[in-house]
Design an enzyme around this catalytic site. Structure first.
Site, PDB file in Angstrom:
ATOM      1  CG  ASP A   1     -10.370   2.278  -0.731  1.00  8.48           C
ATOM      2  OD1 ASP A   1     -11.607   2.234  -0.649  1.00  8.48           O
ATOM      3  OD2 ASP A   1      -9.628   1.530  -0.070  1.00  8.48           O
ATOM      4  N   GLY A   2     -11.346   5.122   0.452  1.00  6.63           N
ATOM      5  CA  GLY A   2     -11.251   5.647   1.803  1.00  6.63           C
ATOM      6  C   GLY A   2     -12.032   6.918   2.062  1.00  6.63           C
TER       7      GLY A   2
ATOM      8  N   GLY B   1     -15.262   7.317   2.435  1.00  2.00           N
ATOM      9  CA  GLY B   1     -16.252   7.061   3.480  1.00  2.00           C
ATOM     10  C   GLY B   1     -15.605   6.977   4.855  1.00  2.00           C
ATOM     11  NE  ARG B   2     -10.936   2.995   4.901  1.00  2.00           N
ATOM     12  CZ  ARG B   2     -11.118   2.494   3.690  1.00  2.00           C
ATOM     13  NH1 ARG B   2     -12.189   1.775   3.411  1.00  2.00           N
ATOM     14  NH2 ARG B   2     -10.229   2.698   2.737  1.00  2.00           N
TER      15      ARG B   2
ATOM     16  NE  ARG C   1     -19.998   4.816   3.049  1.00  2.00           N
ATOM     17  CZ  ARG C   1     -18.795   4.245   3.073  1.00  2.00           C
ATOM     18  NH1 ARG C   1     -18.136   4.138   4.205  1.00  2.00           N
ATOM     19  NH2 ARG C   1     -18.257   3.780   1.968  1.00  2.00           N
TER      20      ARG C   1
ATOM     21  CG  HIS D   1     -18.601   9.298  -1.565  1.00  2.00           C
ATOM     22  ND1 HIS D   1     -17.561   8.391  -1.673  1.00  2.00           N
ATOM     23  CD2 HIS D   1     -19.607   8.642  -0.941  1.00  2.00           C
ATOM     24  CE1 HIS D   1     -17.931   7.232  -1.152  1.00  2.00           C
ATOM     25  NE2 HIS D   1     -19.159   7.362  -0.702  1.00  2.00           N
TER      26      HIS D   1
ATOM     27  CD1 TRP E   1     -21.265  -2.581  -9.981  1.00  2.94           C
ATOM     28  CD2 TRP E   1     -22.860  -1.034  -9.710  1.00  2.94           C
ATOM     29  NE1 TRP E   1     -21.208  -1.705 -11.052  1.00  2.94           N
ATOM     30  CE2 TRP E   1     -22.174  -0.756 -10.906  1.00  2.94           C
ATOM     31  CE3 TRP E   1     -23.902  -0.191  -9.336  1.00  2.94           C
ATOM     32  CZ2 TRP E   1     -22.502   0.319 -11.727  1.00  2.94           C
ATOM     33  CZ3 TRP E   1     -24.231   0.884 -10.156  1.00  2.94           C
ATOM     34  CH2 TRP E   1     -23.538   1.129 -11.340  1.00  2.94           C
TER      35      TRP E   1
ATOM     36  NE  ARG F   1     -18.541   1.448  -1.676  1.00  2.66           N
ATOM     37  CZ  ARG F   1     -17.674   2.414  -1.514  1.00  2.66           C
ATOM     38  NH1 ARG F   1     -18.080   3.674  -1.510  1.00  2.66           N
ATOM     39  NH2 ARG F   1     -16.406   2.155  -1.369  1.00  2.66           N
TER      40      ARG F   1
ATOM     41  CG  LEU G   1      -3.242  14.667 -17.036  1.00  2.00           C
ATOM     42  CD1 LEU G   1      -2.028  13.860 -16.596  1.00  2.00           C
ATOM     43  CD2 LEU G   1      -3.866  15.361 -15.846  1.00  2.00           C
TER      44      LEU G   1
END
Length: 128
Positions: free
Chosen positions: A17-18, A20-21, A30, A34, A66, A68, A128
């Protein structure tokens, strides 16, 4: 006696998250956030594998995403598809097992097929 820095968790979970910010704060579109998030994800996967962490869960796309703008959602889906195509072979070579959880039916058939292919390719991996 082990110090806290010697303790390796078995499972790490990250809510992505974040991005775009992050980009907005730097005066970037933005989409640049990403892209940076994609590169950071690669670094996180590599670091977890090096540290011997058993599992990494990445919460990458919520149903709220979705809502956005269509162009941004399209960019995210394209980034996801391109990322799978470019990274799965490398992850497989490094013994990483990919497992997608959550609802997939809203994704394009092409993306769903790529996700299934990634899972099949890495199914027997034990890292992993």
């Amino acid at each position: 006696m082990s110090s806290a820095s010697d303790i390796v968790p078995r499972h790490v979970a990250i809510i992505m998250d974040g991005n775009g910010r992050w980009a907005k704060k730097r005066g970037l579109p933005r989409a640049a956030g990403h892209q940076a998030g994609f590169r950071t994800t690669r670094d996180i996967v590599e670091a977890c594998a090096r540290r011997g962490i058993d599992a990494l869960t990445l919460f990458a796309f919520s149903s709220e995403n979705w809502a956005r703008p269509e162009q941004e959602v399209g960019l995210l889906m394209d980034l996801f598809l391109r990322g799978l195509k470019s990274e799965v072979s490398k992850l497989h070579d490094n013994n990483v097992c990919i497992n997608f959880i959550g609802e997939r039916t809203a994704f394009s058939e092409k993306l769903q097929n790529e996700m299934s292919s990634a899972e099949s390719t890495t199914l027997g991996n034990t890292g992993l």
